[in-house]
Design a protein around this motif. Structure first.
Motif, PDB file in Angstrom:
ATOM      1  N   MET A  33       0.849  -1.207   0.000  1.00  0.00           N
ATOM      2  CA  MET A  33       0.000   0.000   0.000  1.00  0.00           C
ATOM      3  C   MET A  33       0.874   1.242   0.000  1.00  0.00           C
ATOM      4  N   SER A  34       0.549   2.185  -0.866  1.00  0.00           N
ATOM      5  CA  SER A  34       1.347   3.401  -0.950  1.00  0.00           C
ATOM      6  C   SER A  34       0.986   4.352   0.181  1.00  0.00           C
ATOM      7  N   GLY A  35       1.931   5.243   0.488  1.00  0.00           N
ATOM      8  CA  GLY A  35       1.722   6.188   1.571  1.00  0.00           C
ATOM      9  C   GLY A  35       1.023   7.451   1.109  1.00  0.00           C
ATOM     10  N   ILE A  36       1.077   8.479   1.936  1.00  0.00           N
ATOM     11  CA  ILE A  36       0.446   9.766   1.654  1.00  0.00           C
ATOM     12  C   ILE A  36       1.523  10.845   1.627  1.00  0.00           C
ATOM     13  N   PHE A  37       1.446  11.699   0.635  1.00  0.00           N
ATOM     14  CA  PHE A  37       2.429  12.772   0.446  1.00  0.00           C
ATOM     15  C   PHE A  37       1.735  14.116   0.638  1.00  0.00           C
ATOM     16  N   ILE A  38       2.167  14.873   1.656  1.00  0.00           N
ATOM     17  CA  ILE A  38       1.602  16.193   1.942  1.00  0.00           C
ATOM     18  C   ILE A  38       2.728  17.221   1.945  1.00  0.00           C
ATOM     19  N   LEU A  53       0.899  16.187  16.460  1.00  0.00           N
ATOM     20  CA  LEU A  53      -0.559  16.142  16.559  1.00  0.00           C
ATOM     21  C   LEU A  53      -1.132  15.129  15.573  1.00  0.00           C
ATOM     22  N   LEU A  54      -0.552  15.079  14.376  1.00  0.00           N
ATOM     23  CA  LEU A  54      -0.990  14.091  13.386  1.00  0.00           C
ATOM     24  C   LEU A  54      -0.578  12.690  13.805  1.00  0.00           C
ATOM     25  N   GLN A  55       0.639  12.562  14.337  1.00  0.00           N
ATOM     26  CA  GLN A  55       1.135  11.244  14.731  1.00  0.00           C
ATOM     27  C   GLN A  55       0.275  10.625  15.814  1.00  0.00           C
ATOM     28  N   ALA A  56      -0.307  11.476  16.655  1.00  0.00           N
ATOM     29  CA  ALA A  56      -1.173  10.987  17.727  1.00  0.00           C
ATOM     30  C   ALA A  56      -2.493  10.432  17.197  1.00  0.00           C
ATOM     31  N   LYS A  57      -2.785  10.717  15.924  1.00  0.00           N
ATOM     32  CA  LYS A  57      -4.054  10.297  15.337  1.00  0.00           C
ATOM     33  C   LYS A  57      -3.918   9.114  14.379  1.00  0.00           C
ATOM     34  N   THR A  58      -2.708   8.584  14.233  1.00  0.00           N
ATOM     35  CA  THR A  58      -2.523   7.477  13.292  1.00  0.00           C
ATOM     36  C   THR A  58      -1.438   6.512  13.758  1.00  0.00           C
ATOM     37  N   ASP A  59      -1.560   5.276  13.311  1.00  0.00           N
ATOM     38  CA  ASP A  59      -0.526   4.282  13.599  1.00  0.00           C
ATOM     39  C   ASP A  59       0.568   4.281  12.529  1.00  0.00           C
ATOM     40  N   LYS A  60       0.340   4.980  11.445  1.00  0.00           N
ATOM     41  CA  LYS A  60       1.331   5.055  10.382  1.00  0.00           C
ATOM     42  C   LYS A  60       2.493   5.977  10.792  1.00  0.00           C
ATOM     43  N   GLU A  61       3.685   5.608  10.399  1.00  0.00           N
ATOM     44  CA  GLU A  61       4.842   6.448  10.713  1.00  0.00           C
ATOM     45  C   GLU A  61       4.823   7.696   9.839  1.00  0.00           C
ATOM     46  N   ILE A  62       5.153   8.842  10.441  1.00  0.00           N
ATOM     47  CA  ILE A  62       5.206  10.103   9.713  1.00  0.00           C
ATOM     48  C   ILE A  62       6.660  10.541   9.586  1.00  0.00           C
ATOM     49  N   VAL A  63       7.040  10.899   8.373  1.00  0.00           N
ATOM     50  CA  VAL A  63       8.396  11.370   8.093  1.00  0.00           C
ATOM     51  C   VAL A  63       8.324  12.837   7.680  1.00  0.00           C
ATOM     52  N   LEU A  64       9.138  13.675   8.326  1.00  0.00           N
ATOM     53  CA  LEU A  64       9.174  15.107   8.024  1.00  0.00           C
ATOM     54  C   LEU A  64      10.501  15.456   7.364  1.00  0.00           C
ATOM     55  N   SER A  65      10.424  16.167   6.240  1.00  0.00           N
ATOM     56  CA  SER A  65      11.637  16.582   5.538  1.00  0.00           C
ATOM     57  C   SER A  65      11.461  18.001   5.024  1.00  0.00           C
ATOM     58  N   ILE A 103       3.643   8.231   5.916  1.00  0.00           N
ATOM     59  CA  ILE A 103       3.123   9.553   5.594  1.00  0.00           C
ATOM     60  C   ILE A 103       4.305  10.513   5.446  1.00  0.00           C
ATOM     61  N   MET A 104       4.405  11.141   4.291  1.00  0.00           N
ATOM     62  CA  MET A 104       5.507  12.043   3.984  1.00  0.00           C
ATOM     63  C   MET A 104       5.052  13.493   4.093  1.00  0.00           C
ATOM     64  N   LEU A 105       5.686  14.244   4.991  1.00  0.00           N
ATOM     65  CA  LEU A 105       5.429  15.675   5.114  1.00  0.00           C
ATOM     66  C   LEU A 105       6.663  16.409   4.609  1.00  0.00           C
ATOM     67  N   SER A 106       6.493  17.282   3.633  1.00  0.00           N
ATOM     68  CA  SER A 106       7.631  18.022   3.090  1.00  0.00           C
ATOM     69  C   SER A 106       7.421  19.524   3.217  1.00  0.00           C
ATOM     70  N   ASP A 107       8.371  20.169   3.867  1.00  0.00           N
ATOM     71  CA  ASP A 107       8.382  21.628   3.994  1.00  0.00           C
ATOM     72  C   ASP A 107       8.882  22.188   2.663  1.00  0.00           C
ATOM     73  N   ARG A 108       7.958  22.495   1.778  1.00  0.00           N
ATOM     74  CA  ARG A 108       8.139  22.969   0.406  1.00  0.00           C
ATOM     75  C   ARG A 108       8.293  21.797  -0.565  1.00  0.00           C
ATOM     76  N   PHE A 109       7.811  22.066  -1.800  1.00  0.00           N
ATOM     77  CA  PHE A 109       8.013  21.129  -2.904  1.00  0.00           C
ATOM     78  C   PHE A 109       7.937  21.932  -4.202  1.00  0.00           C
ATOM     79  N   VAL A 110       7.399  21.385  -5.237  1.00  0.00           N
ATOM     80  CA  VAL A 110       7.502  21.981  -6.565  1.00  0.00           C
ATOM     81  C   VAL A 110       6.848  23.359  -6.676  1.00  0.00           C
ATOM     82  N   ASP A 111       5.772  23.607  -5.947  1.00  0.00           N
ATOM     83  CA  ASP A 111       5.090  24.903  -6.026  1.00  0.00           C
ATOM     84  C   ASP A 111       6.012  26.057  -5.645  1.00  0.00           C
ATOM     85  N   SER A 112       6.950  25.799  -4.741  1.00  0.00           N
ATOM     86  CA  SER A 112       7.889  26.842  -4.332  1.00  0.00           C
ATOM     87  C   SER A 112       8.717  27.333  -5.507  1.00  0.00           C
ATOM     88  N   SER A 113       9.208  26.413  -6.316  1.00  0.00           N
ATOM     89  CA  SER A 113      10.031  26.805  -7.467  1.00  0.00           C
ATOM     90  C   SER A 113       9.227  27.592  -8.485  1.00  0.00           C
TER      91      SER A 113
END
Length: 216
Positions: free
Chosen positions: A1-6, A26-38, A92-102
């Motif tokens: 199963m694929s993850g979620i990209f935000i 706050l999000l991690q407290a609501k899910t069992d899925k691991e959250i990665v911040l970059s 779950i992938m959280l990224s501080d900026r992505f393509v919209d920034s460029s």
């Protein structure tokens, strides 16, 4: 199963980086899925090296197209090293900026064309857009006033740019948001910090109700 990209976007001084430090637990407290911040530019060893070049205050002579290409290169490496592996593991992938920034900063801010910068980045990301983007909306005057107050002595090369540059970035972001209403949701970043965090979390939970179920 694929993850979620935000991804999280906004002009300089929007406060998204600070907000993310509160949003993630706050999000991690609501899910069992691991959250990665970059973050971007950066997020992986090679991308962080490119980040230093891009934001170095001594590189004022950098050509606008060179800057755009470096951002795209850093993004590509970040995608390969961090984002895709995270998603393939169902996290779950959280990224501080992505393509919209460029598109906003180099396409609009540097005036080299939003379509041209979008094309460069489409080559880099191969269609891997976020499932959801949270846009932290704050006007340039408010954002830059925050930066000058909070870390005036540590402003990077882009933060030091003229007000006209930041106004073009802001206008470009507004166009991007208007053209991507399903993917991009806006949070009023001029509100109190805790309200900004609360609004962002609510948007995410409402978008993915089957993922963020704990504590409901």
């Amino acid at each position: 199963m694929s993850g979620i990209f935000i991804s999280f976007e906004g002009p300089d001084g929007a406060g998204k980086t600070t907000a993310l430090k509160k949003i993630m637990p706050l999000l991690q407290a609501k899910t069992d899925k691991e959250i990665v911040l970059s973050r971007e530019p950066g997020g992986s060893q090679i991308s962080e090296k490119i980040r230093k070049i891009i934001l170095d205050i001594h590189d004022e002579e950098m050509d606008a197209r060179t800057e755009a290409l470096l951002y795209a290169a850093a993004r590509r490496q970040h995608l390969i090293d961090v984002i895709l592996p995270t998603l393939s593991e169902g996290k779950i992938m959280l990224s501080d900026r992505f393509v919209d920034s460029s598109i906003a900063y180099q396409g609009g801010g540097r005036q080299i064309g939003t379509k041209e910068v979008a094309d460069i980045n489409n080559f880099a990301i191969e269609g891997h857009l976020p499932d959801l983007t949270i846009y932290f909306d704050v006007t340039p005057d408010v954002g830059l006033a925050r930066i000058k107050k909070d870390h005036a002595g540590q402003m990077d090369r882009l933060e030091k740019a003229a007000m006209s540059f930041h106004e073009r970035v802001y206008d470009s972001y507004k166009e991007i948001v208007k053209d991507n209403t399903e993917r991009i949701k806006t949070v009023d970043a001029a509100q109190a910090p805790d309200k900004v965090v609360q609004d962002a979390v609510e948007i995410i939970v409402q978008r993915f109700p089957n993922i963020f179920t704990k504590g409901e």
